[in-house]
Design a protein around this motif. Structure first.
Motif, PDB file in Angstrom:
ATOM      1  N   CYS A  43       0.825  -1.209   0.000  1.00 37.36           N
ATOM      2  CA  CYS A  43       0.000   0.000   0.000  1.00 37.36           C
ATOM      3  C   CYS A  43       0.859   1.258   0.000  1.00 37.36           C
ATOM      4  CB  CYS A  43      -0.969  -0.029   1.176  1.00 37.36           C
ATOM      5  SG  CYS A  43      -2.308  -1.213   0.922  1.00 37.36           S
ATOM      6  N   PHE A  44       1.945   1.238   0.767  1.00 35.88           N
ATOM      7  CA  PHE A  44       2.877   2.372   0.746  1.00 35.88           C
ATOM      8  C   PHE A  44       3.412   2.578  -0.674  1.00 35.88           C
ATOM      9  CE2 PHE A  44       7.255   3.926   0.906  1.00 35.88           C
ATOM     10  CZ  PHE A  44       7.079   5.133   1.565  1.00 35.88           C
ATOM     11  N   LEU A  45       3.825   1.493  -1.313  1.00 34.73           N
ATOM     12  CA  LEU A  45       4.375   1.594  -2.671  1.00 34.73           C
ATOM     13  C   LEU A  45       3.329   2.034  -3.682  1.00 34.73           C
ATOM     14  CD1 LEU A  45       6.707  -1.537  -2.650  1.00 34.73           C
ATOM     15  CD2 LEU A  45       7.371   0.875  -2.466  1.00 34.73           C
ATOM     16  N   ILE A  46       2.072   1.657  -3.481  1.00 38.28           N
ATOM     17  CA  ILE A  46       0.999   2.130  -4.362  1.00 38.28           C
ATOM     18  C   ILE A  46       0.850   3.645  -4.236  1.00 38.28           C
ATOM     19  CG2 ILE A  46      -1.521   2.120  -4.660  1.00 38.28           C
ATOM     20  CD1 ILE A  46      -1.364  -0.943  -4.149  1.00 38.28           C
ATOM     21  N   GLY A  47       0.921   4.164  -3.014  1.00 40.22           N
ATOM     22  CA  GLY A  47       0.870   5.615  -2.816  1.00 40.22           C
ATOM     23  C   GLY A  47       2.020   6.318  -3.512  1.00 40.22           C
ATOM     24  N   VAL A  48       3.222   5.757  -3.373  1.00 42.46           N
ATOM     25  CA  VAL A  48       4.409   6.320  -4.040  1.00 42.46           C
ATOM     26  C   VAL A  48       4.230   6.289  -5.549  1.00 42.46           C
ATOM     27  CG1 VAL A  48       6.865   5.889  -4.516  1.00 42.46           C
ATOM     28  CG2 VAL A  48       6.008   5.774  -2.152  1.00 42.46           C
ATOM     29  N   LEU A  49       3.845   5.142  -6.076  1.00 40.26           N
ATOM     30  CA  LEU A  49       3.697   4.977  -7.524  1.00 40.26           C
ATOM     31  C   LEU A  49       2.668   5.929  -8.110  1.00 40.26           C
ATOM     32  CD1 LEU A  49       4.157   3.450 -10.205  1.00 40.26           C
ATOM     33  CD2 LEU A  49       2.334   1.898  -9.476  1.00 40.26           C
ATOM     34  N   MET A  50       1.531   6.054  -7.462  1.00 43.37           N
ATOM     35  CA  MET A  50       0.476   6.879  -8.036  1.00 43.37           C
ATOM     36  C   MET A  50       0.889   8.342  -8.128  1.00 43.37           C
ATOM     37  SD  MET A  50      -1.823   5.030  -9.186  1.00 43.37           S
ATOM     38  CE  MET A  50      -0.903   3.540  -9.424  1.00 43.37           C
ATOM     39  N   VAL A  51       1.611   8.845  -7.142  1.00 44.94           N
ATOM     40  CA  VAL A  51       2.071  10.238  -7.224  1.00 44.94           C
ATOM     41  C   VAL A  51       3.150  10.362  -8.298  1.00 44.94           C
ATOM     42  CG1 VAL A  51       3.227  12.124  -5.999  1.00 44.94           C
ATOM     43  CG2 VAL A  51       1.448  10.795  -4.865  1.00 44.94           C
ATOM     44  N   LEU A  52       4.085   9.422  -8.324  1.00 42.47           N
ATOM     45  CA  LEU A  52       5.142   9.487  -9.338  1.00 42.47           C
ATOM     46  C   LEU A  52       4.563   9.403 -10.746  1.00 42.47           C
ATOM     47  CD1 LEU A  52       7.947   7.255  -7.783  1.00 42.47           C
ATOM     48  CD2 LEU A  52       7.941   9.744  -8.020  1.00 42.47           C
ATOM     49  N   ALA A  53       3.619   8.507 -10.943  1.00 39.60           N
ATOM     50  CA  ALA A  53       3.088   8.263 -12.291  1.00 39.60           C
ATOM     51  C   ALA A  53       2.067   9.292 -12.740  1.00 39.60           C
ATOM     52  CB  ALA A  53       2.466   6.861 -12.351  1.00 39.60           C
ATOM     53  N   THR A  54       1.472  10.024 -11.808  1.00 37.92           N
ATOM     54  CA  THR A  54       0.433  10.974 -12.216  1.00 37.92           C
ATOM     55  C   THR A  54       0.786  12.433 -11.974  1.00 37.92           C
ATOM     56  OG1 THR A  54      -0.729  10.808 -10.082  1.00 37.92           O
ATOM     57  CG2 THR A  54      -1.404   9.278 -11.823  1.00 37.92           C
ATOM     58  N   GLU A  55       1.674  12.708 -11.024  1.00 35.27           N
ATOM     59  CA  GLU A  55       1.966  14.101 -10.681  1.00 35.27           C
ATOM     60  C   GLU A  55       3.416  14.505 -10.927  1.00 35.27           C
ATOM     61  OE1 GLU A  55       0.775  14.953  -6.650  1.00 35.27           O
ATOM     62  OE2 GLU A  55      -1.101  13.853  -6.880  1.00 35.27           O
ATOM     63  N   THR A  56       4.334  13.563 -10.832  1.00 32.11           N
ATOM     64  CA  THR A  56       5.751  13.914 -10.857  1.00 32.11           C
ATOM     65  C   THR A  56       6.384  13.686 -12.223  1.00 32.11           C
ATOM     66  OG1 THR A  56       5.843  13.272  -8.543  1.00 32.11           O
ATOM     67  CG2 THR A  56       7.943  13.581  -9.655  1.00 32.11           C
ATOM     68  N   PHE A  57       6.102  12.553 -12.832  1.00 29.49           N
ATOM     69  CA  PHE A  57       6.688  12.200 -14.126  1.00 29.49           C
ATOM     70  C   PHE A  57       5.593  11.918 -15.132  1.00 29.49           C
ATOM     71  CE2 PHE A  57       9.790  10.687 -10.953  1.00 29.49           C
ATOM     72  CZ  PHE A  57      10.878  11.441 -11.342  1.00 29.49           C
ATOM     73  N   ARG A  58       5.943  12.063 -16.374  1.00 32.55           N
ATOM     74  CA  ARG A  58       5.034  11.664 -17.443  1.00 32.55           C
ATOM     75  C   ARG A  58       5.334  10.194 -17.735  1.00 32.55           C
ATOM     76  NH1 ARG A  58       2.226  14.715 -21.438  1.00 32.55           N
ATOM     77  NH2 ARG A  58       1.637  13.356 -23.149  1.00 32.55           N
ATOM     78  N   ALA A  59       4.513   9.323 -17.191  1.00 40.35           N
ATOM     79  CA  ALA A  59       4.762   7.885 -17.269  1.00 40.35           C
ATOM     80  C   ALA A  59       4.185   7.303 -18.553  1.00 40.35           C
ATOM     81  CB  ALA A  59       4.145   7.189 -16.065  1.00 40.35           C
ATOM     82  N   HIS A  60       4.827   6.270 -19.044  1.00 37.98           N
ATOM     83  CA  HIS A  60       4.318   5.501 -20.180  1.00 37.98           C
ATOM     84  C   HIS A  60       2.957   4.933 -19.804  1.00 37.98           C
ATOM     85  CE1 HIS A  60       3.952   2.093 -22.959  1.00 37.98           C
ATOM     86  NE2 HIS A  60       4.782   2.764 -23.757  1.00 37.98           N
ATOM     87  N   ARG A  61       2.102   4.734 -20.766  1.00 33.03           N
ATOM     88  CA  ARG A  61       0.732   4.288 -20.481  1.00 33.03           C
ATOM     89  C   ARG A  61       0.652   2.901 -19.851  1.00 33.03           C
ATOM     90  NH1 ARG A  61      -2.420   1.234 -24.166  1.00 33.03           N
ATOM     91  NH2 ARG A  61      -1.134   0.266 -25.760  1.00 33.03           N
ATOM     92  N   LEU A  62       1.724   2.121 -19.920  1.00 28.70           N
ATOM     93  CA  LEU A  62       1.706   0.778 -19.331  1.00 28.70           C
ATOM     94  C   LEU A  62       2.324   0.720 -17.933  1.00 28.70           C
ATOM     95  CD1 LEU A  62       2.616  -1.396 -22.451  1.00 28.70           C
ATOM     96  CD2 LEU A  62       0.360  -0.926 -21.475  1.00 28.70           C
ATOM     97  N   VAL A  63       2.834   1.846 -17.441  1.00 25.91           N
ATOM     98  CA  VAL A  63       3.478   1.833 -16.118  1.00 25.91           C
ATOM     99  C   VAL A  63       2.474   1.488 -15.026  1.00 25.91           C
ATOM    100  CG1 VAL A  63       4.543   3.312 -14.361  1.00 25.91           C
ATOM    101  CG2 VAL A  63       5.397   3.340 -16.700  1.00 25.91           C
ATOM    102  N   ARG A  64       1.357   2.179 -14.988  1.00 20.47           N
ATOM    103  CA  ARG A  64       0.371   1.903 -13.927  1.00 20.47           C
ATOM    104  C   ARG A  64      -0.234   0.510 -14.047  1.00 20.47           C
ATOM    105  NH1 ARG A  64      -3.468   6.934 -13.189  1.00 20.47           N
ATOM    106  NH2 ARG A  64      -3.249   7.014 -15.428  1.00 20.47           N
ATOM    107  N   PRO A  65      -0.613   0.042 -15.248  1.00 22.93           N
ATOM    108  CA  PRO A  65      -1.104  -1.340 -15.317  1.00 22.93           C
ATOM    109  C   PRO A  65      -0.048  -2.368 -14.894  1.00 22.93           C
ATOM    110  CG  PRO A  65      -1.741  -0.163 -17.291  1.00 22.93           C
ATOM    111  CD  PRO A  65      -0.816   0.744 -16.526  1.00 22.93           C
ATOM    112  N   PHE A  66       1.203  -2.167 -15.320  1.00 19.39           N
ATOM    113  CA  PHE A  66       2.254  -3.126 -14.978  1.00 19.39           C
ATOM    114  C   PHE A  66       2.591  -3.088 -13.493  1.00 19.39           C
ATOM    115  CE2 PHE A  66       6.812  -4.033 -14.355  1.00 19.39           C
ATOM    116  CZ  PHE A  66       6.818  -5.379 -14.689  1.00 19.39           C
ATOM    117  N   LEU A  67       2.930  -1.889 -12.982  1.00 16.56           N
ATOM    118  CA  LEU A  67       3.371  -1.788 -11.587  1.00 16.56           C
ATOM    119  C   LEU A  67       2.206  -1.749 -10.593  1.00 16.56           C
ATOM    120  CD1 LEU A  67       6.315   0.775 -11.911  1.00 16.56           C
ATOM    121  CD2 LEU A  67       6.461  -1.695 -11.538  1.00 16.56           C
TER     122      LEU A  67
END
Length: 126
Positions: A43-67
Motif C-alpha cells: 500500500c505504501f508503494l501504491i501511494g508512491v507509484l500513483m504520485v510518481l506516475a500521475t503528478e511527478t513524471f510523465r509515465a508511459h501508459r503501461l506503467v500503472r497497469p504493470f506496476l
C-alpha cells in the motif's frame, strides 16, 4: 480488443512478478505478520507509484497497469489477509479483530504516507 492486449500483457507479467515476490517474502516471514507486512508495504508503494506516475513524471501508459495493478496487485494479498483472520479467530476473536482493523488502518496510513513522502520530496530543490 487488440489495443487492450499490451495492457493485459503488462498486468499479467506484473502480477506474476508480484505474486512471486509475495511468495518469497511469505517464506521468510510467516503469516499472519508476513501478510500484514506485505500488505502495508504494498500500500505504501501504491501511494508512491500513483504520485510518481500521475503528478511527478510523465509515465508511459503501461506503467500503472504493470506496476500498480500487476506487480503491486500481485504482491498485496488481501485474500490471504482474510484467511489469516479466519485462522486467528479460532485462537482469539480479539486478536482476529485487532488484525482485521489494524491491517486496514495500517494500509490506509501507508498509502497516505507514500503519497505525502513523494509529494514532499518532489517539492524539495536538489
Amino acid at each position: 480488443m487488440r489495443s487492450e492486449l499490451p495492457i493485459v500483457a503488462a498486468v499479467s507479467v506484473g502480477g506474476g512478478l508480484g505474486a512471486l515476490a509475495r511468495y518469497l517474502v511469505g517464506l521468510a516471514v510467516p503469516a499472519p505478520w508476513g501478510t500484514f507486512g506485505i500488505n502495508v508495504l504494498g500500500c505504501f508503494l501504491i501511494g508512491v507509484l500513483m504520485v510518481l506516475a500521475t503528478e511527478t513524471f510523465r509515465a508511459h501508459r503501461l506503467v500503472r497497469p504493470f506496476l500498480g495493478v500487476g506487480v503491486l496487485g500481485g504482491f498485496t494479498t488481501f485474500s490471504a489477509y482474510a484467511v489469516d483472520a479466519d485462522q486467528l479467530l479460532s485462537d482469539s476473536p480479539w486478536l482476529a479483530g485487532a488484525y482485521l482493523v489494524g491491517t486496514l488502518v495500517a494500509a490506509l496510513v501507508a498509502v497516505a504516507a507514500g503519497v505525502w513522502l513523494v509529494r514532499r520530496l518532489a517539492r524539495r530543490p536538489w
